[in-house]
Design an enzyme around this catalytic site. Structure first.
Site, mmCIF file in Angstrom:
data_model
loop_
_atom_site.group_PDB
_atom_site.id
_atom_site.type_symbol
_atom_site.label_atom_id
_atom_site.label_comp_id
_atom_site.label_asym_id
_atom_site.label_seq_id
_atom_site.Cartn_x
_atom_site.Cartn_y
_atom_site.Cartn_z
ATOM 1 N N ASN A 10 33.721 45.751 46.612
ATOM 2 C CA ASN A 10 33.920 45.620 48.057
ATOM 3 C C ASN A 10 35.116 46.493 48.430
ATOM 4 O O ASN A 10 36.251 46.143 48.125
ATOM 5 C CB ASN A 10 34.195 44.140 48.388
ATOM 6 C CG ASN A 10 34.599 43.934 49.834
ATOM 7 O OD1 ASN A 10 34.433 44.834 50.669
ATOM 8 N ND2 ASN A 10 35.128 42.760 50.137
ATOM 9 N N LYS A 12 36.237 47.074 51.291
ATOM 10 C CA LYS A 12 36.917 46.604 52.510
ATOM 11 C C LYS A 12 37.146 47.794 53.453
ATOM 12 O O LYS A 12 36.311 48.675 53.522
ATOM 13 C CB LYS A 12 38.217 45.890 52.160
ATOM 14 C CG LYS A 12 38.023 44.828 51.073
ATOM 15 C CD LYS A 12 39.192 43.917 50.941
ATOM 16 C CE LYS A 12 38.990 43.017 49.731
ATOM 17 N NZ LYS A 12 39.883 41.864 49.732
ATOM 18 N N HIS A 95 32.336 36.635 53.866
ATOM 19 C CA HIS A 95 33.574 36.885 53.101
ATOM 20 C C HIS A 95 34.712 36.123 53.783
ATOM 21 O O HIS A 95 34.748 36.013 55.002
ATOM 22 C CB HIS A 95 33.863 38.390 53.071
ATOM 23 C CG HIS A 95 34.949 38.761 52.119
ATOM 24 N ND1 HIS A 95 36.287 38.560 52.413
ATOM 25 C CD2 HIS A 95 34.920 39.286 50.866
ATOM 26 C CE1 HIS A 95 37.020 38.954 51.383
ATOM 27 N NE2 HIS A 95 36.207 39.406 50.428
ATOM 28 N N GLU A 97 37.614 36.892 54.461
ATOM 29 C CA GLU A 97 38.358 37.665 55.469
ATOM 30 C C GLU A 97 37.599 37.673 56.795
ATOM 31 O O GLU A 97 38.207 37.688 57.866
ATOM 32 C CB GLU A 97 38.622 39.088 54.949
ATOM 33 C CG GLU A 97 39.681 39.063 53.846
ATOM 34 C CD GLU A 97 39.657 40.241 52.879
ATOM 35 O OE1 GLU A 97 38.948 41.231 53.145
ATOM 36 O OE2 GLU A 97 40.347 40.144 51.841
ATOM 37 N N GLU A 165 34.650 32.830 45.679
ATOM 38 C CA GLU A 165 35.926 33.532 45.777
ATOM 39 C C GLU A 165 36.994 32.577 46.306
ATOM 40 O O GLU A 165 37.075 32.363 47.527
ATOM 41 C CB GLU A 165 35.806 34.714 46.741
ATOM 42 C CG GLU A 165 34.760 35.726 46.344
ATOM 43 C CD GLU A 165 35.063 37.094 46.933
ATOM 44 O OE1 GLU A 165 35.189 38.035 46.147
ATOM 45 O OE2 GLU A 165 35.196 37.204 48.158
ATOM 46 N N GLY A 171 43.011 39.410 46.459
ATOM 47 C CA GLY A 171 44.028 40.398 46.790
ATOM 48 C C GLY A 171 45.444 39.948 46.472
ATOM 49 O O GLY A 171 46.410 40.568 46.905
ATOM 50 N N SER A 205 40.799 38.975 42.460
ATOM 51 C CA SER A 205 41.688 39.715 41.555
ATOM 52 C C SER A 205 41.073 39.966 40.184
ATOM 53 O O SER A 205 41.764 39.922 39.158
ATOM 54 C CB SER A 205 43.038 38.997 41.427
ATOM 55 O OG SER A 205 43.666 38.927 42.701
HETATM 56 C C1 PEP Z 1 37.170 40.652 47.519
HETATM 57 O O1 PEP Z 1 37.474 41.437 48.389
HETATM 58 O O2 PEP Z 1 36.105 40.048 47.603
HETATM 59 C C2 PEP Z 1 38.088 40.470 46.393
HETATM 60 C C3 PEP Z 1 37.768 39.620 45.444
HETATM 61 O O3 PEP Z 1 39.235 41.223 46.378
HETATM 62 P P1 PEP Z 1 40.253 41.413 45.134
HETATM 63 O O4 PEP Z 1 39.419 41.746 43.938
HETATM 64 O O5 PEP Z 1 41.140 42.546 45.566
HETATM 65 O O6 PEP Z 1 40.981 40.126 44.972
#
Ligand code: PEP
Length: 242
Positions: A10, A12, A95, A97, A165, A171, A205
């Protein structure tokens, strides 16, 4: 039904046209076509170009969001049909976000998942608890509610993918412990119809250093990767771990 591992990136709100060299670099790394499916979800502006750049490699392209309607007066939005038309195969919906920044509820996420399937895309439906939810021992209640509200009725294992997640791990450099991931993935599988066939990704992460341990866990069928998907080298290392 076998659950083919899926490693999804992803990007983003990152990436200009000069990022498209990623696909040749990923293919050159030898990480492609090794028994796991690779997917990259670039920003909408790059979807068509990414489809073109990835066309001779075994790499799928997806969107990061779609509108629940197929067309209409929704300035700035993109429909599932538009993503499909641009050559996408998948779309991320719900997601954290989007849930946080755009107030997306389970009802909205469910409608988007339905629209995605209707357009011929596979939705990746994201769920996950906040740190406060986990610290108060409510992570299963929260994720259970999100699953019940976000997965359209009538969806079977072939129609969607789930990404677990934990919001506090996205992040932040923090990952959930292996025990916590395994427990939540088993819980999710027990909650969804025909759960044995549903692919459940972990996100939060994931990086080359922790991918092997996470991807080896029971009930983890792949990863949704943010930061570490921006460089072909780190994304390839995660894919090789799978
Ligand atoms: C994500 O954007 O779904 C995500 C898991 O980001 P990161 O791997 O940077 O934590």
């Amino acid at each position: 039904m076998p659950r083919t591992p899926l490693i999804a990136g992803n990007w983003k709100m990152h990436g200009l046209t000069d990022a498209l060299g990623f696909f040749d670099a990923l293919a050159a790394s030898g990480a492609v076509s090794r028994g796991c499916e690779l997917l990259v979800c670039p920003p909408a502006t790059l979807v068509a170009a990414a489809v073109h750049a990835a066309r001779s490699h075994d790499i799928r392209i997806g969107g990061q969001d779609c509108h629940a309607e197929s067309s209409g007066a929704h300035t700035g939005d993109i429909s599932a049909a538009m993503l499909r038309d641009a050559g996408a195969d998948y779309v991320i919906v719900g997601h954290s976000e989007r849930r946080a920044d755009h107030g997306e509820t389970d009802d909205i996420v469910r409608a988007k998942a339905e629209a995605a399937r209707g357009a011929g895309l596979t939705p990746i439906i994201c769920v996950g608890e906040t740190l406060a939810d986990r610290e108060s021992g409510q992570e299963e209640d929260v994720v259970g509610r999100q699953l019940a509200g976000s997965i359209p009725s009538g969806f079977g294992p072939a129609h969607y993918v789930i990404a677990y997640e934990p919001v506090w791990a996205i992040g932040t450099g923090r990952t959930a412990s292996a025990d916590d991931i395994a427990a939540m993935h088993a819980f999710i599988r027990s909650q969804v119809p025909d759960g044995e066939g549903v692919r459940i990704l972990y996100g939060g992460s994931v990086k080359p250093e922790n991918a092997r341990e996470i991807l080896a866990l029971d009930d983890v069928d792949g990863a949704l990767v943010g930061g570490a998907s921006l460089k072909a080298e780190s994304f390839a290392a995660i894919a090789v771990s799978a």
